[in-house]
Design a protein around this motif. Structure first.
Motif, PDB file in Angstrom:
ATOM      1  N   MET A   1      35.732  29.004  12.418  1.00 15.23           N
ATOM      2  CA  MET A   1      37.047  29.638  12.479  1.00 15.23           C
ATOM      3  C   MET A   1      37.022  31.000  13.167  1.00 15.23           C
ATOM      4  O   MET A   1      38.011  31.729  13.157  1.00 15.23           O
ATOM      5  CB  MET A   1      37.637  29.768  11.072  1.00 15.23           C
ATOM      6  N   ASP A   2      35.897  31.347  13.767  1.00 10.84           N
ATOM      7  CA  ASP A   2      35.795  32.591  14.530  1.00 10.84           C
ATOM      8  C   ASP A   2      36.572  32.403  15.827  1.00 10.84           C
ATOM      9  O   ASP A   2      36.103  31.760  16.762  1.00 10.84           O
ATOM     10  CB  ASP A   2      34.328  32.900  14.810  1.00 10.84           C
ATOM     11  N   SER A   3      37.766  32.974  15.911  1.00 13.27           N
ATOM     12  CA  SER A   3      38.661  32.695  17.034  1.00 13.27           C
ATOM     13  C   SER A   3      38.172  33.277  18.355  1.00 13.27           C
ATOM     14  O   SER A   3      38.574  32.820  19.427  1.00 13.27           O
ATOM     15  CB  SER A   3      40.064  33.231  16.725  1.00 13.27           C
ATOM     16  N   PHE A   4      37.304  34.278  18.330  1.00  4.01           N
ATOM     17  CA  PHE A   4      36.841  34.897  19.569  1.00  4.01           C
ATOM     18  C   PHE A   4      35.515  34.317  20.064  1.00  4.01           C
ATOM     19  O   PHE A   4      35.004  34.719  21.096  1.00  4.01           O
ATOM     20  CB  PHE A   4      36.703  36.409  19.390  1.00  4.01           C
ATOM     21  N   ARG A   5      34.934  33.371  19.294  1.00  2.00           N
ATOM     22  CA  ARG A   5      33.718  32.683  19.742  1.00  2.00           C
ATOM     23  C   ARG A   5      33.976  31.187  19.877  1.00  2.00           C
ATOM     24  O   ARG A   5      33.062  30.378  19.798  1.00  2.00           O
ATOM     25  CB  ARG A   5      32.588  32.905  18.740  1.00  2.00           C
ATOM     26  N   LEU A   6      35.223  30.813  20.106  1.00  2.00           N
ATOM     27  CA  LEU A   6      35.592  29.403  20.129  1.00  2.00           C
ATOM     28  C   LEU A   6      35.659  28.863  21.554  1.00  2.00           C
ATOM     29  O   LEU A   6      35.203  27.757  21.827  1.00  2.00           O
ATOM     30  CB  LEU A   6      36.938  29.215  19.414  1.00  2.00           C
ATOM     31  N   VAL A   7      36.216  29.612  22.480  1.00  2.00           N
ATOM     32  CA  VAL A   7      36.273  29.196  23.884  1.00  2.00           C
ATOM     33  C   VAL A   7      35.080  29.791  24.632  1.00  2.00           C
ATOM     34  O   VAL A   7      34.463  30.752  24.176  1.00  2.00           O
ATOM     35  CB  VAL A   7      37.594  29.619  24.544  1.00  2.00           C
ATOM     36  N   PHE A   8      34.768  29.208  25.795  1.00  2.00           N
ATOM     37  CA  PHE A   8      33.615  29.648  26.569  1.00  2.00           C
ATOM     38  C   PHE A   8      33.935  30.924  27.338  1.00  2.00           C
ATOM     39  O   PHE A   8      34.925  30.961  28.080  1.00  2.00           O
ATOM     40  CB  PHE A   8      33.209  28.553  27.552  1.00  2.00           C
ATOM     41  N   PRO A   9      33.107  31.954  27.237  1.00  2.00           N
ATOM     42  CA  PRO A   9      33.280  33.127  28.111  1.00  2.00           C
ATOM     43  C   PRO A   9      33.203  32.684  29.572  1.00  2.00           C
ATOM     44  O   PRO A   9      32.388  31.823  29.927  1.00  2.00           O
ATOM     45  CB  PRO A   9      32.095  34.030  27.738  1.00  2.00           C
ATOM     46  N   PRO A  10      34.048  33.221  30.438  1.00  2.00           N
ATOM     47  CA  PRO A  10      34.056  32.787  31.844  1.00  2.00           C
ATOM     48  C   PRO A  10      32.696  32.854  32.527  1.00  2.00           C
ATOM     49  O   PRO A  10      32.368  31.985  33.341  1.00  2.00           O
ATOM     50  CB  PRO A  10      35.062  33.742  32.488  1.00  2.00           C
TER      51      PRO A  10
ATOM     52  N   THR B   1      17.577  30.217  19.541  1.00  2.00           N
ATOM     53  CA  THR B   1      18.399  31.355  19.945  1.00  2.00           C
ATOM     54  C   THR B   1      19.411  30.937  21.012  1.00  2.00           C
ATOM     55  O   THR B   1      20.601  31.272  20.925  1.00  2.00           O
ATOM     56  CB  THR B   1      17.508  32.495  20.481  1.00  2.00           C
ATOM     57  N   PHE B   2      18.931  30.199  22.023  1.00  2.00           N
ATOM     58  CA  PHE B   2      19.813  29.749  23.090  1.00  2.00           C
ATOM     59  C   PHE B   2      20.882  28.807  22.542  1.00  2.00           C
ATOM     60  O   PHE B   2      22.065  28.916  22.887  1.00  2.00           O
ATOM     61  CB  PHE B   2      18.995  29.053  24.181  1.00  2.00           C
ATOM     62  N   HIS B   3      20.482  27.875  21.678  1.00  2.00           N
ATOM     63  CA  HIS B   3      21.443  26.924  21.130  1.00  2.00           C
ATOM     64  C   HIS B   3      22.499  27.625  20.295  1.00  2.00           C
ATOM     65  O   HIS B   3      23.681  27.268  20.334  1.00  2.00           O
ATOM     66  CB  HIS B   3      20.745  25.853  20.278  1.00  2.00           C
ATOM     67  N   TYR B   4      22.089  28.632  19.533  1.00  2.00           N
ATOM     68  CA  TYR B   4      23.049  29.361  18.714  1.00  2.00           C
ATOM     69  C   TYR B   4      24.099  30.035  19.594  1.00  2.00           C
ATOM     70  O   TYR B   4      25.296  29.994  19.295  1.00  2.00           O
ATOM     71  CB  TYR B   4      22.342  30.403  17.855  1.00  2.00           C
ATOM     72  N   LEU B   5      23.667  30.638  20.686  1.00  2.00           N
ATOM     73  CA  LEU B   5      24.612  31.279  21.597  1.00  2.00           C
ATOM     74  C   LEU B   5      25.516  30.261  22.273  1.00  2.00           C
ATOM     75  O   LEU B   5      26.701  30.519  22.497  1.00  2.00           O
ATOM     76  CB  LEU B   5      23.837  32.064  22.669  1.00  2.00           C
ATOM     77  N   LEU B   6      24.962  29.087  22.601  1.00  2.00           N
ATOM     78  CA  LEU B   6      25.706  28.075  23.334  1.00  2.00           C
ATOM     79  C   LEU B   6      26.744  27.380  22.465  1.00  2.00           C
ATOM     80  O   LEU B   6      27.900  27.228  22.858  1.00  2.00           O
ATOM     81  CB  LEU B   6      24.725  27.044  23.908  1.00  2.00           C
ATOM     82  N   HIS B   7      26.335  26.938  21.276  1.00  2.00           N
ATOM     83  CA  HIS B   7      27.245  26.122  20.458  1.00  2.00           C
ATOM     84  C   HIS B   7      27.016  26.263  18.953  1.00  2.00           C
ATOM     85  O   HIS B   7      27.925  26.034  18.167  1.00  2.00           O
ATOM     86  CB  HIS B   7      27.094  24.646  20.856  1.00  2.00           C
ATOM     87  N   GLY B   8      25.800  26.631  18.572  1.00  2.00           N
ATOM     88  CA  GLY B   8      25.490  26.716  17.146  1.00  2.00           C
ATOM     89  C   GLY B   8      26.368  27.704  16.405  1.00  2.00           C
ATOM     90  O   GLY B   8      26.781  27.454  15.264  1.00  2.00           O
ATOM     91  N   CYS B   9      26.697  28.819  17.061  1.00  2.00           N
ATOM     92  CA  CYS B   9      27.544  29.827  16.412  1.00  2.00           C
ATOM     93  C   CYS B   9      28.902  29.241  16.043  1.00  2.00           C
ATOM     94  O   CYS B   9      29.495  29.606  15.028  1.00  2.00           O
ATOM     95  CB  CYS B   9      27.716  31.044  17.311  1.00  2.00           C
ATOM     96  N   HIS B  10      29.405  28.317  16.870  1.00  2.00           N
ATOM     97  CA  HIS B  10      30.704  27.708  16.588  1.00  2.00           C
ATOM     98  C   HIS B  10      30.636  26.806  15.361  1.00  2.00           C
ATOM     99  O   HIS B  10      31.584  26.740  14.576  1.00  2.00           O
ATOM    100  CB  HIS B  10      31.186  26.923  17.799  1.00  2.00           C
ATOM    101  N   HIS B  11      29.526  26.114  15.175  1.00  2.00           N
ATOM    102  CA  HIS B  11      29.398  25.259  13.992  1.00  2.00           C
ATOM    103  C   HIS B  11      29.142  26.087  12.732  1.00  2.00           C
ATOM    104  O   HIS B  11      29.568  25.707  11.643  1.00  2.00           O
ATOM    105  CB  HIS B  11      28.287  24.224  14.192  1.00  2.00           C
ATOM    106  N   LYS B  12      28.458  27.202  12.877  1.00  2.00           N
ATOM    107  CA  LYS B  12      28.196  28.049  11.707  1.00  2.00           C
ATOM    108  C   LYS B  12      29.457  28.796  11.287  1.00  2.00           C
ATOM    109  O   LYS B  12      29.732  28.954  10.096  1.00  2.00           O
ATOM    110  CB  LYS B  12      27.071  29.048  12.011  1.00  2.00           C
ATOM    111  N   HIS B  13      30.243  29.261  12.262  1.00  2.00           N
ATOM    112  CA  HIS B  13      31.479  30.002  11.986  1.00  2.00           C
ATOM    113  C   HIS B  13      32.627  29.342  12.753  1.00  2.00           C
ATOM    114  O   HIS B  13      33.117  29.889  13.754  1.00  2.00           O
ATOM    115  CB  HIS B  13      31.334  31.467  12.398  1.00  2.00           C
TER     116      HIS B  13
END
Length: 242
Positions: free
Chosen positions: A131-140, A117-129
């Protein structure tokens, strides 16, 4: 009796599902869904709001913070040419931090519920999706959590007057990294250097996820031997994805 494998329902919020994948999580998260439509993370709209960040938020938030740190070195009496060198040192240090975080934290292999769960939030979501432009940069807020131990380390290794300029350079390096990362996914470069960087990064996403950890530069991949090997027959042609 063989236990039935967990199947993620992409039509439901994902964050609290992916942990159930267990040892299958790593394989699942590296099978990308190439769509500009991002998934829903949480059922709560309030929590969902904090998972989405536009790329332009990064320079707006962090450039003033970096400037403030650098100004503190100036207030401490350091001459401008010394400050410039320290800022460039900080940017260089960031390139190593970028590589190290990407390789050893963002690509750590997990298999337990909360680790997945933690990995998905940290970076896994970016590898799964990817081209998701709003999950590409790190939230402040998330970037701040990572920045705090780096600042403490800089203070430990530098003097009171030099530490702010070095850390300001690290923050500027981070801004360049996140903006470059966004551009490599969503920009259409025309000149050779950015085209080469884009191809290099797409190799990491669609061919060999355990290579090519550098985003702004392949320097540390060359130093540590993680440059992607040449493309061979049967591998995805990343040229078609540019």
């Amino acid at each position: 009796m063989v236990a039935q494998k967990f199947v993620v329902d992409l039509n439901k919020p994902l964050v609290f599902q992916v942990g159930h994948l267990g040892e299958d999580y790593d394989e699942w998260v590296h099978q990308p869904i190439i769509s500009k439509e991002g998934p829903r993370f949480f059922q709560s709209g309030f929590l969902e709001l904090f998972t989405r960040t536009a790329w332009w938020v990064i320079p707006i938030v962090w450039v003033p913070v970096a400037s403030w740190f650098i100004s503190n070195s100036a207030k401490a009496g350091l001459p401008s040419h010394h400050i410039s060198l320290l800022v460039f040192l900080g940017i260089f240090v960031w390139t190593l931090a970028e590589y190290t975080l990407h390789r050893f934290l963002f690509h750590v292999q997990t298999k337990t519920y909360w680790a997945n769960t933690f990995h998905y939030l940290l970076h896994g979501c970016h590898h799964k999706h990817p081209m998701d432009s709003f999950r590409l940069v790190f939230p402040p807020a998330a970037a701040s959590i990572l920045a705090l131990p780096i600042w403490n380390l800089v203070k430990l290794m530098c003097t009171r007057s030099t530490a702010p300029a070095v850390f300001g350079g690290i923050l500027l390096g981070y801004v360049m990294y996140d903006c470059t990362h966004y551009y490599l996914h969503h920009g259409q470069p025309k000149s050779e250097l950015p085209k080469g960087l884009k191809k290099y990064h797409l190799n990491h996403h669609y061919r060999l996820q355990n290579y090519g950890f550098g985003i702004t530069s392949p320097l540390w991949d060359k130093v540590f031997g993680t440059v992607p090997p040449p493309q061979t027959k049967g591998m995805p042609n990343v040229d078609k994805l540019q």
